[in-house]
Design an enzyme around this catalytic site. Structure first.
Site, mmCIF file in Angstrom:
data_model
loop_
_atom_site.group_PDB
_atom_site.id
_atom_site.type_symbol
_atom_site.label_atom_id
_atom_site.label_comp_id
_atom_site.label_asym_id
_atom_site.label_seq_id
_atom_site.Cartn_x
_atom_site.Cartn_y
_atom_site.Cartn_z
ATOM 1 N N CYS A 199 -3.445 -3.769 -2.243
ATOM 2 C CA CYS A 199 -4.373 -2.754 -1.738
ATOM 3 C C CYS A 199 -3.664 -1.860 -0.725
ATOM 4 O O CYS A 199 -3.752 -0.626 -0.803
ATOM 5 C CB CYS A 199 -5.595 -3.433 -1.111
ATOM 6 S SG CYS A 199 -6.849 -2.251 -0.573
ATOM 7 N N CYS A 202 -8.064 -0.280 8.636
ATOM 8 C CA CYS A 202 -9.220 -0.079 7.765
ATOM 9 C C CYS A 202 -10.386 -0.952 8.239
ATOM 10 O O CYS A 202 -10.187 -2.069 8.731
ATOM 11 C CB CYS A 202 -8.858 -0.452 6.340
ATOM 12 S SG CYS A 202 -7.659 0.659 5.580
ATOM 13 N N CYS A 226 -10.804 -4.663 7.203
ATOM 14 C CA CYS A 226 -9.661 -5.522 7.533
ATOM 15 C C CYS A 226 -9.366 -5.565 9.033
ATOM 16 O O CYS A 226 -8.271 -5.989 9.433
ATOM 17 C CB CYS A 226 -8.423 -5.042 6.779
ATOM 18 S SG CYS A 226 -8.637 -5.068 5.003
ATOM 19 N N CYS A 263 1.108 -4.201 7.131
ATOM 20 C CA CYS A 263 0.566 -3.500 5.961
ATOM 21 C C CYS A 263 1.647 -3.034 5.007
ATOM 22 O O CYS A 263 1.350 -2.540 3.931
ATOM 23 C CB CYS A 263 -0.253 -2.299 6.405
ATOM 24 S SG CYS A 263 0.689 -1.110 7.331
HETATM 25 S S1 SF4 Z 1 -5.959 -2.558 5.434
HETATM 26 FE FE1 SF4 Z 1 -7.378 -3.552 3.961
HETATM 27 S S2 SF4 Z 1 -8.615 -1.911 2.990
HETATM 28 FE FE2 SF4 Z 1 -6.864 -0.969 4.088
HETATM 29 S S3 SF4 Z 1 -5.335 -0.703 2.561
HETATM 30 FE FE3 SF4 Z 1 -4.869 -2.679 3.505
HETATM 31 S S4 SF4 Z 1 -6.024 -4.249 2.362
HETATM 32 FE FE4 SF4 Z 1 -6.790 -2.212 1.746
#
Ligand code: SF4
Length: 249
Positions: free
Chosen positions: A121, A204, A207, A232
């Site tokens: 993601c 986000c 998260c 991330c």
């Molecule tokens: S922080 Fe969460 S919602 Fe945002 S890109 Fe990463 S996994 Fe996806």
């Protein structure tokens, strides 16, 4: 410039940047030639950098990754910051087809189910848009600080990013949160209201949670994962993200 030259240039910059204040560091970054890009998450550190860029009209592109899953407070702050400083913060969105493919494979919120799904993601919503944002850039400025987590404790002022073939500059590497807060208060820098509600680090919405007393600043990011080094993928090489194949970036 060759890899060896860029690596040596980063080393030399690292020493020069150490003796400068924040405005001096950003001025030096802006003077290096080529496209200079600052990626902001609209977090408090990044707001400090945007403040200094806006005040000094430095020739630096300010961009953000609009993942589609940001807090409404963060989205509102993008426009507020643009208006305050009279600058454009260019938004980079994930591609619709990437989101659809992700949802088909993992489910829209599949990131809770496995580290692999979470990295995938972040790959489509952050890492791929980042690659577009940094396309053609010679210099990448970030708001990383050594005090944010153990994983960032060795953050240099400048480093060669071999994967992206550019020099990454971290002008707040040696700043602590008290120094950040002082500047924000003294100069009325606009910040995300979530910081006052226990969110020192804001990503986000699904998260990120507020932290508890005594937790590290980034403890509220992907809190359901046990890996203390969770990131991330923006600031770690592909090799450190086993579930993110290079072809997916
Ligand atoms: S922080 Fe969460 S919602 Fe945002 S890109 Fe990463 S996994 Fe996806």
């Amino acid at each position: 410039m060759t890899l060896i030259n860029l690596s040596a240039e980063a080393q030399s910059l690292n020493e020069r940047l150490a003796s400068l204040d924040l405005a001096g560091r950003l001025a030096l970054a802006a003077s290096l030639g080529g496209r200079v890009v600052f990626t902001t998450s609209l977090g408090i550190e990044d707001q400090v950098i945007t403040h200094v860029i806006g005040q000094n009209r430095f020739d630096i592109d300010v961009v953000t990754l609009e993942t589609g899953r940001l807090f409404p407070e963060t989205v509102a702050l993008i426009s507020e910051t643009e208006n305050r400083y009279g600058i454009e913060i260019k938004r980079y969105f994930p591609l619709k087809e990437d989101i659809e493919a992700y949802a088909a494979q993992y489910g829209l919120n599949g990131f809770y189910d496995s580290v692999e799904a979470r990295h995938a993601c972040c790959g489509v919503r952050k890492v791929k848009p980042l690659a577009r944002a940094l396309s053609g850039a010679a210099i990448w400025i970030t708001g990383l600080r050594r005090g944010q987590s153990g994983n960032r404790a060795d953050t240099p002022f400048a480093e060669y990013d071999a994967e992206r073939n550019l020099i990454k500059i971290n002008p707040l590497a040696d700043w602590d949160i008290e120094k950040i807060n002082c500047l924000v208060t003294d100069e009325a820098v606009p910040i995300n209201p979530l910081h006052a509600r226990g969110y020192p680090s804001i990503g986000c919405e699904p998260c990120t949670r507020a932290i508890k007393p005594g937790e590290s600043e980034r403890a509220g990011r992907w809190w359901w994962e046990n890996d203390e080094k969770r990131e991330c993928g923006l600031h770690v090489p592909d090799a450190a993200l086993p579930s993110l194949e290079s072809s997916e970036l």
